[in-house]
Write a protein that holds these residues in place. Sequence first.
Motif, PDB file in Angstrom:
ATOM      1  N   GLN A 177      -8.993  50.797  69.450  1.00  0.00           N
ATOM      2  CA  GLN A 177      -9.795  49.992  70.367  1.00  0.00           C
ATOM      3  C   GLN A 177      -9.054  49.720  71.668  1.00  0.00           C
ATOM      4  OE1 GLN A 177     -13.122  48.605  69.661  1.00  0.00           O
ATOM      5  NE2 GLN A 177     -12.821  50.366  68.326  1.00  0.00           N
ATOM      6  N   GLN A 178      -9.814  49.586  72.742  1.00  0.00           N
ATOM      7  CA  GLN A 178      -9.258  49.212  74.037  1.00  0.00           C
ATOM      8  C   GLN A 178     -10.270  48.362  74.778  1.00  0.00           C
ATOM      9  OE1 GLN A 178      -8.325  52.839  76.173  1.00  0.00           O
ATOM     10  NE2 GLN A 178      -6.245  52.800  75.376  1.00  0.00           N
ATOM     11  N   PHE A 179      -9.779  47.365  75.487  1.00  0.00           N
ATOM     12  CA  PHE A 179     -10.652  46.631  76.401  1.00  0.00           C
ATOM     13  C   PHE A 179      -9.819  46.068  77.547  1.00  0.00           C
ATOM     14  CE2 PHE A 179      -9.449  43.414  73.338  1.00  0.00           C
ATOM     15  CZ  PHE A 179      -9.277  42.256  74.085  1.00  0.00           C
ATOM     16  N   LYS A 180     -10.472  45.925  78.682  1.00  0.00           N
ATOM     17  CA  LYS A 180      -9.799  45.487  79.897  1.00  0.00           C
ATOM     18  C   LYS A 180      -9.699  43.972  79.922  1.00  0.00           C
ATOM     19  CE  LYS A 180      -9.194  46.615  84.656  1.00  0.00           C
ATOM     20  NZ  LYS A 180      -7.788  46.413  84.709  1.00  0.00           N
ATOM     21  N   LEU A 181      -8.508  43.501  80.254  1.00  0.00           N
ATOM     22  CA  LEU A 181      -8.277  42.070  80.428  1.00  0.00           C
ATOM     23  C   LEU A 181      -8.496  41.712  81.897  1.00  0.00           C
ATOM     24  CD1 LEU A 181      -4.962  41.861  78.389  1.00  0.00           C
ATOM     25  CD2 LEU A 181      -7.193  41.059  77.637  1.00  0.00           C
ATOM     26  N   ASN A 182      -8.788  40.472  82.158  1.00  0.00           N
ATOM     27  CA  ASN A 182      -8.950  39.999  83.528  1.00  0.00           C
ATOM     28  C   ASN A 182      -7.597  39.510  84.020  1.00  0.00           C
ATOM     29  OD1 ASN A 182      -9.551  38.732  85.918  1.00  0.00           O
ATOM     30  ND2 ASN A 182     -11.344  37.669  85.122  1.00  0.00           N
ATOM     31  N   ILE A 183      -6.990  40.262  84.921  1.00  0.00           N
ATOM     32  CA  ILE A 183      -5.633  39.933  85.364  1.00  0.00           C
ATOM     33  C   ILE A 183      -5.547  38.562  86.022  1.00  0.00           C
ATOM     34  CG2 ILE A 183      -5.819  41.106  87.598  1.00  0.00           C
ATOM     35  CD1 ILE A 183      -2.812  41.957  87.018  1.00  0.00           C
ATOM     36  N   THR A 184      -6.631  38.124  86.664  1.00  0.00           N
ATOM     37  CA  THR A 184      -6.563  36.817  87.331  1.00  0.00           C
ATOM     38  C   THR A 184      -6.418  35.679  86.323  1.00  0.00           C
ATOM     39  OG1 THR A 184      -8.973  36.737  87.454  1.00  0.00           O
ATOM     40  CG2 THR A 184      -7.817  37.530  89.409  1.00  0.00           C
ATOM     41  N   ASP A 185      -6.910  35.864  85.080  1.00  0.00           N
ATOM     42  CA  ASP A 185      -6.699  34.859  84.033  1.00  0.00           C
ATOM     43  C   ASP A 185      -5.210  34.629  83.805  1.00  0.00           C
ATOM     44  OD1 ASP A 185      -9.430  34.702  83.633  1.00  0.00           O
ATOM     45  OD2 ASP A 185      -9.412  35.919  81.805  1.00  0.00           O
ATOM     46  N   PHE A 186      -4.456  35.714  83.822  1.00  0.00           N
ATOM     47  CA  PHE A 186      -3.028  35.632  83.533  1.00  0.00           C
ATOM     48  C   PHE A 186      -2.220  35.232  84.767  1.00  0.00           C
ATOM     49  CE2 PHE A 186      -4.905  38.021  80.193  1.00  0.00           C
ATOM     50  CZ  PHE A 186      -4.230  37.588  79.068  1.00  0.00           C
TER      51      PHE A 186
END
Length: 113
Positions: free
Chosen positions: A29-38
């Motif tokens: 599985q793969q999914f994109k994280l929201n970099i601005t959250d981090f």
Amino acid sequence: MEERKYLATWKRYIPVIRLHLKRSLTEDQQFKLNITDFESAGDRGKSAYTFNIALENGKPTNNISGSAVARDLYEAMKEDEAIKSFLQNRSVKISVGKAFILSIKTTHVSSFK
């Protein structure tokens, strides 16, 4: 060093991670994280968010102590009963690369170990 600054961010992702863990039994599985959250939680710059966690029976087999992002993900996962149960008798590899995509690969652990 500020502790657990990414924990709240990872907790928001736990329902998605739980879903992808279940799906990882049949395919990676793969999914994109929201970099601005981090970025709002910490000041690491894009490449510093990369990490790998190797889990056997729910315990890390590699050293994640140098990565606050990885440590906090592991903490958030440990607090979720469904994820804790899922990780038993399984080998799971979780990684985040420079493209900020979280990857999950799951295999079963032999009962003869």
